[in-house]
Scaffold this motif. Sequence first.
Motif, PDB file in Angstrom:
ATOM      1  N   VAL A  21       0.932  -1.123   0.013  1.00  0.00           N
ATOM      2  CA  VAL A  21      -0.099   0.096  -0.038  1.00  0.00           C
ATOM      3  C   VAL A  21       0.965   1.247   0.149  1.00  0.00           C
ATOM      4  O   VAL A  21       0.561   2.311  -0.837  1.00  0.00           O
ATOM      5  CB  VAL A  21      -1.017  -0.080   0.997  1.00  0.00           C
ATOM      6  CG1 VAL A  21      -1.456   1.168   1.423  1.00  0.00           C
ATOM      7  CG2 VAL A  21      -1.809  -1.061   0.949  1.00  0.00           C
ATOM      8  N   LEU A  22       1.881   1.132   0.839  1.00  0.00           N
ATOM      9  CA  LEU A  22       2.673   2.407   0.923  1.00  0.00           C
ATOM     10  C   LEU A  22       3.833   2.677  -0.175  1.00  0.00           C
ATOM     11  O   LEU A  22       4.207   3.906  -0.426  1.00  0.00           O
ATOM     12  CB  LEU A  22       3.235   2.492   2.354  1.00  0.00           C
ATOM     13  CG  LEU A  22       2.426   2.580   3.537  1.00  0.00           C
ATOM     14  CD1 LEU A  22       3.084   2.353   4.925  1.00  0.00           C
ATOM     15  CD2 LEU A  22       1.620   3.778   3.364  1.00  0.00           C
ATOM     16  N   ILE A  23       4.386   1.486  -0.652  1.00  0.00           N
ATOM     17  CA  ILE A  23       5.437   1.759  -1.604  1.00  0.00           C
ATOM     18  C   ILE A  23       5.470   2.670  -2.840  1.00  0.00           C
ATOM     19  O   ILE A  23       6.117   3.504  -3.066  1.00  0.00           O
ATOM     20  CB  ILE A  23       5.997   0.413  -1.894  1.00  0.00           C
ATOM     21  CG1 ILE A  23       7.395   0.614  -2.648  1.00  0.00           C
ATOM     22  CG2 ILE A  23       4.927  -0.239  -2.788  1.00  0.00           C
ATOM     23  CD1 ILE A  23       8.462   1.163  -1.745  1.00  0.00           C
ATOM     24  N   GLY A  24       3.989   2.654  -3.188  1.00  0.00           N
ATOM     25  CA  GLY A  24       3.719   3.388  -4.314  1.00  0.00           C
ATOM     26  C   GLY A  24       3.871   4.903  -4.050  1.00  0.00           C
ATOM     27  O   GLY A  24       4.402   5.788  -4.810  1.00  0.00           O
ATOM     28  N   LEU A  62      10.039  -8.274  -5.540  1.00  0.00           N
ATOM     29  CA  LEU A  62       9.400  -8.049  -6.808  1.00  0.00           C
ATOM     30  C   LEU A  62       8.617  -6.926  -6.708  1.00  0.00           C
ATOM     31  O   LEU A  62       8.357  -5.888  -7.647  1.00  0.00           O
ATOM     32  CB  LEU A  62       8.568  -9.359  -7.136  1.00  0.00           C
ATOM     33  CG  LEU A  62       9.276 -10.517  -7.665  1.00  0.00           C
ATOM     34  CD1 LEU A  62       8.360 -11.726  -7.605  1.00  0.00           C
ATOM     35  CD2 LEU A  62       9.943 -10.274  -9.214  1.00  0.00           C
ATOM     36  N   LEU A  63       7.960  -6.518  -5.563  1.00  0.00           N
ATOM     37  CA  LEU A  63       7.008  -5.225  -5.198  1.00  0.00           C
ATOM     38  C   LEU A  63       7.962  -4.077  -5.258  1.00  0.00           C
ATOM     39  O   LEU A  63       7.803  -3.094  -6.118  1.00  0.00           O
ATOM     40  CB  LEU A  63       6.284  -5.544  -3.972  1.00  0.00           C
ATOM     41  CG  LEU A  63       5.423  -6.600  -3.847  1.00  0.00           C
ATOM     42  CD1 LEU A  63       4.761  -6.513  -2.397  1.00  0.00           C
ATOM     43  CD2 LEU A  63       4.179  -6.335  -4.796  1.00  0.00           C
ATOM     44  N   THR A  64       9.260  -4.356  -4.782  1.00  0.00           N
ATOM     45  CA  THR A  64      10.110  -3.166  -4.672  1.00  0.00           C
ATOM     46  C   THR A  64      10.478  -2.627  -6.302  1.00  0.00           C
ATOM     47  O   THR A  64      10.473  -1.688  -6.921  1.00  0.00           O
ATOM     48  CB  THR A  64      11.268  -3.360  -4.012  1.00  0.00           C
ATOM     49  OG1 THR A  64      10.949  -3.658  -2.668  1.00  0.00           O
ATOM     50  CG2 THR A  64      12.046  -2.103  -3.974  1.00  0.00           C
ATOM     51  N   ALA A  65      10.805  -3.907  -7.135  1.00  0.00           N
ATOM     52  CA  ALA A  65      11.243  -3.558  -8.586  1.00  0.00           C
ATOM     53  C   ALA A  65      10.162  -3.143  -9.381  1.00  0.00           C
ATOM     54  O   ALA A  65      10.379  -2.274 -10.145  1.00  0.00           O
ATOM     55  CB  ALA A  65      11.724  -4.833  -8.967  1.00  0.00           C
ATOM     56  N   GLY A  66       8.940  -3.772  -9.246  1.00  0.00           N
ATOM     57  CA  GLY A  66       7.664  -3.262  -9.767  1.00  0.00           C
ATOM     58  C   GLY A  66       7.378  -1.567  -9.650  1.00  0.00           C
ATOM     59  O   GLY A  66       6.930  -1.022 -10.595  1.00  0.00           O
ATOM     60  N   TYR A  69       3.759  -3.229 -13.650  1.00  0.00           N
ATOM     61  CA  TYR A  69       2.736  -4.022 -13.191  1.00  0.00           C
ATOM     62  C   TYR A  69       2.719  -5.375 -13.208  1.00  0.00           C
ATOM     63  O   TYR A  69       2.264  -6.144 -12.453  1.00  0.00           O
ATOM     64  CB  TYR A  69       1.510  -3.482 -13.692  1.00  0.00           C
ATOM     65  CG  TYR A  69       1.065  -2.248 -13.460  1.00  0.00           C
ATOM     66  CD1 TYR A  69       0.511  -1.608 -12.020  1.00  0.00           C
ATOM     67  CD2 TYR A  69       1.082  -1.043 -14.344  1.00  0.00           C
ATOM     68  CE1 TYR A  69       0.316  -0.336 -11.781  1.00  0.00           C
ATOM     69  CE2 TYR A  69       0.850   0.136 -14.148  1.00  0.00           C
ATOM     70  CZ  TYR A  69       0.204   0.632 -12.788  1.00  0.00           C
ATOM     71  OH  TYR A  69       0.244   2.043 -12.478  1.00  0.00           O
ATOM     72  N   TRP A  70       3.471  -5.938 -14.268  1.00  0.00           N
ATOM     73  CA  TRP A  70       4.111  -7.364 -14.290  1.00  0.00           C
ATOM     74  C   TRP A  70       4.693  -7.881 -13.120  1.00  0.00           C
ATOM     75  O   TRP A  70       4.289  -8.880 -12.342  1.00  0.00           O
ATOM     76  CB  TRP A  70       4.556  -7.863 -15.536  1.00  0.00           C
ATOM     77  CG  TRP A  70       3.822  -7.682 -16.924  1.00  0.00           C
ATOM     78  CD1 TRP A  70       3.753  -6.861 -17.714  1.00  0.00           C
ATOM     79  CD2 TRP A  70       2.975  -8.886 -17.079  1.00  0.00           C
ATOM     80  NE1 TRP A  70       2.911  -7.330 -18.652  1.00  0.00           N
ATOM     81  CE2 TRP A  70       2.438  -8.440 -18.368  1.00  0.00           C
ATOM     82  CE3 TRP A  70       2.555 -10.134 -16.652  1.00  0.00           C
ATOM     83  CZ2 TRP A  70       1.498  -9.251 -19.027  1.00  0.00           C
ATOM     84  CZ3 TRP A  70       1.798 -11.068 -17.108  1.00  0.00           C
ATOM     85  CH2 TRP A  70       1.066 -10.402 -18.419  1.00  0.00           C
ATOM     86  N   GLY A 125       4.709 -10.456  -7.948  1.00  0.00           N
ATOM     87  CA  GLY A 125       5.208 -10.317  -6.246  1.00  0.00           C
ATOM     88  C   GLY A 125       3.775 -10.743  -5.569  1.00  0.00           C
ATOM     89  O   GLY A 125       4.165 -11.691  -4.615  1.00  0.00           O
ATOM     90  N   VAL A 126       2.697 -10.071  -5.847  1.00  0.00           N
ATOM     91  CA  VAL A 126       1.642 -10.774  -5.144  1.00  0.00           C
ATOM     92  C   VAL A 126       1.253 -12.106  -5.355  1.00  0.00           C
ATOM     93  O   VAL A 126       1.013 -12.640  -4.334  1.00  0.00           O
ATOM     94  CB  VAL A 126       0.421  -9.586  -5.646  1.00  0.00           C
ATOM     95  CG1 VAL A 126      -1.081 -10.011  -5.220  1.00  0.00           C
ATOM     96  CG2 VAL A 126       0.559  -8.186  -5.412  1.00  0.00           C
ATOM     97  N   GLY A 127       1.657 -12.539  -6.472  1.00  0.00           N
ATOM     98  CA  GLY A 127       1.033 -13.956  -6.844  1.00  0.00           C
ATOM     99  C   GLY A 127       2.219 -14.928  -6.250  1.00  0.00           C
ATOM    100  O   GLY A 127       1.661 -15.883  -5.881  1.00  0.00           O
ATOM    101  N   LEU A 128       3.423 -14.384  -6.108  1.00  0.00           N
ATOM    102  CA  LEU A 128       4.342 -15.272  -5.241  1.00  0.00           C
ATOM    103  C   LEU A 128       4.187 -15.524  -3.996  1.00  0.00           C
ATOM    104  O   LEU A 128       3.964 -16.439  -3.380  1.00  0.00           O
ATOM    105  CB  LEU A 128       5.878 -14.477  -5.488  1.00  0.00           C
ATOM    106  CG  LEU A 128       6.717 -15.453  -4.725  1.00  0.00           C
ATOM    107  CD1 LEU A 128       6.954 -16.885  -5.074  1.00  0.00           C
ATOM    108  CD2 LEU A 128       8.031 -14.629  -4.752  1.00  0.00           C
TER     109      LEU A 128
END
Length: 356
Positions: free
Chosen positions: A229-232, A286-290, A327-328, A333-336
């Motif tokens: 939620v916060l990283i974006g 993955l979330l950070t990279a995305g 977004y990929w 990341g979410v899927g993992l």
Amino acid sequence: MSSSEFESIFEHAAALVRIRCKGFHGVETVLAALNSRVVSGHSDPRIHRELFFEPWIDSQQLGVPQDTAEEVARELHQLSVLTVWTRLRCTEVPFDEDGTITETNSAEELERVRSIPCPHCGTFHDIVPSLVETLYAPNFPMSDQVAPFTAGRLRLGLAKPVAQADRSDPNTLRCISIIRDSSVRDEPFAVLLTRALATNTKVEHVPAPHQAWMAAWMGPIVITLGFLVLIGPIVNFAGQAAGWVCAALVILVIFLVIRGDTQVKLAPSAASRSLTRSGIMGTLLLLTAGTTGLQVSLSKGEGVAISLLESHSLILPIKLEYGGTNYWLVGLGVGLFFLTAVFVLVYDKRIGWFGS
């Protein structure tokens, strides 16, 4: 505390022991024998002798290896549902007569008895293995107060037979294995026995398997969702560098949470600990990279250089580029994260974690 509540705590502890002692022959037989003592309706082993459990003797009666009886009893004691007892006997009294000096599960009581003359012969006895028996008995609560469960009771790693020591008489070996400290091997037996009795504690609320599993995942779920939620907003308002700094801090926090909390709560399953750690770390990366716009490109041009010895470097045919939100990678990341949770849940079910 009602007897049914203690029976429930024992069942939860038994579920842990089933996993931790997986591979030992006769675990269910030993657990059933101990459970019959818990549900007997009696509470004082000094009056109702059948409450005592002596692994060396009971293993022969049950037809199971002594290692199994020893380890199951030791694990249940570690989880606070059994206590260690000792019986000290006067050597001057014939074996066909009752020469018991004391029968206690209290280190303080043992020390008190050592300081006064023997009630049978009037002398002072040295506490040596030949005068002593060590046993286990259910840790029936003396009041309604039960302590919260200490997750640290679940030592990492699966149970394994205790290696035979040079001083391998059963009582010495049992005390050493209860204390679980290799540095005590050279201590006098009286010290070993006192320290073994000192490990007895009040009954604790051993959690049910599903409660332990949920507690293990609660921290990672909260931290990962909060990070998502916060990283974006952090990247949009503070920049990509700030996003990576925050990600590094979160990865450190999640590592400490997994190592200090999740690992002990999932101690019965070593594979679960490894999969949980790897899956959540991968999710955060993955979330950070995305969200920071990191992209991996195979386009022509200067690739990633890896320094080697003697000022040489290896140029990989890939490029790391910063762009818009990928977004990929966010989706991966979410899927993992969810795949990790589901895989660990299925694995824990297969090894019997929820089967009791």
